[in-house]
Design a protein around this motif. Structure first.
Motif, mmCIF file in Angstrom:
data_model
loop_
_atom_site.group_PDB
_atom_site.id
_atom_site.type_symbol
_atom_site.label_atom_id
_atom_site.label_comp_id
_atom_site.label_asym_id
_atom_site.label_seq_id
_atom_site.Cartn_x
_atom_site.Cartn_y
_atom_site.Cartn_z
ATOM 1 N N ALA A 150 5.330 6.614 4.117
ATOM 2 C CA ALA A 150 4.522 6.579 2.828
ATOM 3 C C ALA A 150 3.117 7.024 3.186
ATOM 4 C CB ALA A 150 4.252 5.177 2.498
ATOM 5 N N THR A 164 -1.238 1.867 -0.635
ATOM 6 C CA THR A 164 -0.718 2.063 0.584
ATOM 7 C C THR A 164 -1.320 1.192 1.714
ATOM 8 O OG1 THR A 164 0.060 4.106 -0.138
ATOM 9 C CG2 THR A 164 0.129 3.537 2.287
ATOM 10 N N HIS A 214 10.811 -2.259 6.381
ATOM 11 C CA HIS A 214 9.547 -1.887 5.469
ATOM 12 C C HIS A 214 8.486 -1.389 6.321
ATOM 13 C CE1 HIS A 214 6.361 -2.309 2.522
ATOM 14 N NE2 HIS A 214 5.498 -3.083 3.204
ATOM 15 N N CYS A 239 8.732 -3.519 -0.303
ATOM 16 C CA CYS A 239 7.448 -4.099 -0.300
ATOM 17 C C CYS A 239 7.329 -5.467 -0.671
ATOM 18 C CB CYS A 239 6.399 -3.312 -1.339
ATOM 19 S SG CYS A 239 4.933 -4.226 -1.967
ATOM 20 N N PHE A 267 6.434 2.351 5.611
ATOM 21 C CA PHE A 267 5.001 2.410 5.384
ATOM 22 C C PHE A 267 4.687 3.762 6.122
ATOM 23 C CE2 PHE A 267 0.959 1.854 7.978
ATOM 24 C CZ PHE A 267 0.248 1.700 6.686
ATOM 25 N N PHE A 302 9.507 2.151 0.361
ATOM 26 C CA PHE A 302 8.409 1.740 0.491
ATOM 27 C C PHE A 302 8.114 0.796 -0.494
ATOM 28 C CE2 PHE A 302 3.595 1.536 0.328
ATOM 29 C CZ PHE A 302 3.361 0.809 1.578
#
Length: 273
Positions: A161, A204, A154, A113, A158, A109
């Protein structure tokens, strides 16, 4: 009309024929190198520390606290954690640190980013090292080819995450117990975990993918007032994405280090009540 000398006329990148022929590598007079140097040092320090802790496979649990590097602990060789985030999904054949199983998700993650990409592209690859400073590479292909095209995953990291943040929230709730699993207690570690989980959630949710998921593909915000409010909230977080990225990186390392100090017997957790 080009002025001055015209070096490297046959090369690509910023030295191509279509670019201004300026002999100086850049025209900046400030300490432009300081930001990428500090970024590189900070990221390198975290990589060294997290690698050591992830492979050490020791001192990651001191009731009621479990290191965020090892949560959830999904291997049979995990330490016993009463009511904790552990499950024997990986049997006795898993002989190395259980942290390796879970860290791939928060690592993926952060690695994909948007802010971190900018940070390590500039600080480690000099692509470019800073604004208005020429990069040393002959050509630029962006993220259109392997392996950088994988940065597009990504959004999927997420989702993972979110799950990891949920587990760390559960760990924070468990930190309101004492060493005998009795509820209604709070120690210094509880405060450390509270600060960490707030920063983890803030980072996040400030993610660009989250902002798009919340408010993307809408033609009329007026017809979706709830999503509009959520989009505004995420947008305010997104404006502090860089700061939240660093704050949460430091907080998760400090939370792990605090558990390490307790588990290794350096000191006992100060209790508030």
């Amino acid at each position: 009309m080009a002025t001055g000398t015209e070096p490297h006329q046959n090369s690509g990148g910023v030295r191509a024929r279509t670019r201004a022929a300026i002999s100086a590598p850049h025209l900046r007079t400030d300490r432009w190198w300081l930001a990428p140097a500090v970024t590189a040092a900070g990221l390198f320090a975290f990589v060294v520390y997290s690698t050591w802790r992830a492979f050490s496979n020791a001192h990651y649990y001191s009731a009621p606290y479990v290191s965020p590097f090892y949560s959830p602990c999904l291997a049979e060789n995990c330490k016993a954690m009463p009511s904790g985030p552990n499950a024997d999904l990986f049997g006795s054949w898993w002989a190395i640190s259980p942290a390796i199983i879970i860290l791939i998700f928060p690592l993926g993650f952060r690695l994909t980013c948007y802010y971190y990409r900018k940070a390590y592209y500039r600080s480690f690859w000099a692509s470019p090292p800073a604004c208005a400073v020429a990069e040393p590479h002959a050509k630029y292909t962006g993220e259109t080819r392997f392996p950088l095209i994988l940065q597009n995953v990504h959004r999927y990291f997420f989702y993972f995450a979110l799950l990891v943040a949920g587990v760390l929230t559960y760990d924070t709730v468990l930190s309101f117990r004492d060493t005998h699993e009795n509820w209604g207690h709070m120690g210094l570690g509880t405060l450390v975990f509270l600060v960490n989980i707030v920063l983890i959630w803030a980072y996040t949710l400030s993610c660009h993918s989250c902002r798009h998921i919340v408010g993307g593909k809408l033609k009329h915000f007026s017809k979706h007032p709830v999503r509009y409010k959520a989009w505004q909230f995420v947008g305010r977080l997104n404006a502090r994405h860089m700061q939240l990225a660093w704050a949460s990186l430091v907080s998760v390392a400090l939370a792990d280090f605090y558990v390490y100090l307790l588990a290794s017997g350096v000191f006992d957790d100060p209790r508030f009540f």
